[in-house]
Design a protein around this motif. Sequence first.
Motif, short mmCIF file in Angstrom:
data_model
loop_
_atom_site.label_atom_id
_atom_site.label_comp_id
_atom_site.label_asym_id
_atom_site.label_seq_id
_atom_site.Cartn_x
_atom_site.Cartn_y
_atom_site.Cartn_z
N MET A 141 0.83 -1.19 0.00
CA MET A 141 0.00 0.00 0.00
C MET A 141 0.87 1.25 0.00
N ASN A 142 0.33 2.32 -0.52
CA ASN A 142 1.04 3.59 -0.56
C ASN A 142 1.18 4.13 0.86
N ASN A 143 2.23 4.88 1.07
CA ASN A 143 2.47 5.46 2.39
C ASN A 143 2.39 6.98 2.29
N ILE A 144 1.23 7.48 1.88
CA ILE A 144 1.02 8.91 1.66
C ILE A 144 0.48 9.52 2.95
N PRO A 145 1.04 10.64 3.41
CA PRO A 145 0.56 11.25 4.66
C PRO A 145 -0.89 11.72 4.54
N ILE A 146 -1.61 11.61 5.64
CA ILE A 146 -3.00 12.05 5.69
C ILE A 146 -3.03 13.57 5.54
N PRO A 147 -3.95 14.10 4.72
CA PRO A 147 -3.99 15.54 4.51
C PRO A 147 -4.46 16.30 5.75
N GLU A 148 -4.03 17.55 5.85
CA GLU A 148 -4.49 18.45 6.91
C GLU A 148 -5.93 18.86 6.62
N ILE A 149 -6.80 18.70 7.59
CA ILE A 149 -8.21 19.05 7.43
C ILE A 149 -8.49 20.25 8.34
N SER A 150 -9.16 21.26 7.79
CA SER A 150 -9.44 22.47 8.57
C SER A 150 -10.56 22.20 9.57
N PRO A 151 -10.59 22.94 10.67
CA PRO A 151 -11.67 22.77 11.67
C PRO A 151 -13.05 23.07 11.09
N ALA A 152 -13.11 23.89 10.04
CA ALA A 152 -14.40 24.25 9.44
C ALA A 152 -14.90 23.15 8.50
N PHE A 153 -14.05 22.20 8.13
CA PHE A 153 -14.35 21.11 7.20
C PHE A 153 -15.05 21.64 5.95
N THR A 154 -14.26 22.17 5.06
CA THR A 154 -14.76 22.83 3.85
C THR A 154 -14.81 21.85 2.67
N VAL A 155 -15.35 22.34 1.55
CA VAL A 155 -15.37 21.55 0.32
C VAL A 155 -13.94 21.22 -0.10
N GLU A 156 -13.05 22.15 0.11
CA GLU A 156 -11.64 21.90 -0.22
C GLU A 156 -11.10 20.71 0.57
N ASP A 157 -11.52 20.58 1.82
CA ASP A 157 -11.10 19.44 2.64
C ASP A 157 -11.62 18.12 2.05
N ILE A 158 -12.84 18.14 1.57
CA ILE A 158 -13.41 16.95 0.94
C ILE A 158 -12.59 16.56 -0.28
N HIS A 159 -12.19 17.55 -1.07
CA HIS A 159 -11.36 17.29 -2.24
C HIS A 159 -10.01 16.69 -1.83
N LYS A 160 -9.44 17.22 -0.74
CA LYS A 160 -8.16 16.68 -0.25
C LYS A 160 -8.31 15.21 0.13
N ILE A 161 -9.40 14.89 0.83
CA ILE A 161 -9.63 13.52 1.28
C ILE A 161 -9.83 12.60 0.08
N ARG A 162 -10.62 13.04 -0.89
CA ARG A 162 -10.87 12.22 -2.09
C ARG A 162 -9.57 11.98 -2.86
N THR A 163 -8.76 13.02 -2.99
CA THR A 163 -7.48 12.87 -3.69
C THR A 163 -6.58 11.92 -2.93
N TRP A 164 -6.55 12.06 -1.61
CA TRP A 164 -5.74 11.18 -0.77
C TRP A 164 -6.18 9.73 -0.94
N HIS A 165 -7.50 9.47 -0.89
CA HIS A 165 -8.00 8.10 -1.07
C HIS A 165 -7.60 7.56 -2.46
N TYR A 166 -7.73 8.39 -3.47
CA TYR A 166 -7.36 7.96 -4.82
C TYR A 166 -5.88 7.55 -4.85
N GLU A 167 -5.02 8.41 -4.29
CA GLU A 167 -3.59 8.12 -4.29
C GLU A 167 -3.27 6.87 -3.48
#
Length: 79
Positions: free
Chosen positions: A1-27
């Motif tokens: 499995m890939n060893n990619i660090p978990i992305p930083e998520i803002s306390p406000a949990f924005t749409v940008e955070d969702i994109h970060k999570i989706r990209t991270w899962h893809y990678e």
Amino acid sequence: MNNIPIPEISPAFTVEDIHKIRTWHYEMQKGMTSSEICEYIRKEAEPVEIRLNEPVDPAIHAEVDRLLQSVRKLEKIFV
């Protein structure tokens, strides 16, 4: 499995955070076979399943019920 660090998520949990999570899962899953993806999901879901099956303090249930009743009263006023 890939060893990619978990992305930083803002306390406000924005749409940008969702994109970060989706990209991270893809990678993380890129290049995995179907069986590897299933194993990865099972491994990650296990702690969540354990937590969901833990008993909940009755006081928490009572507080949630009280809050839900308040919300329902407000819905009647504003809807």
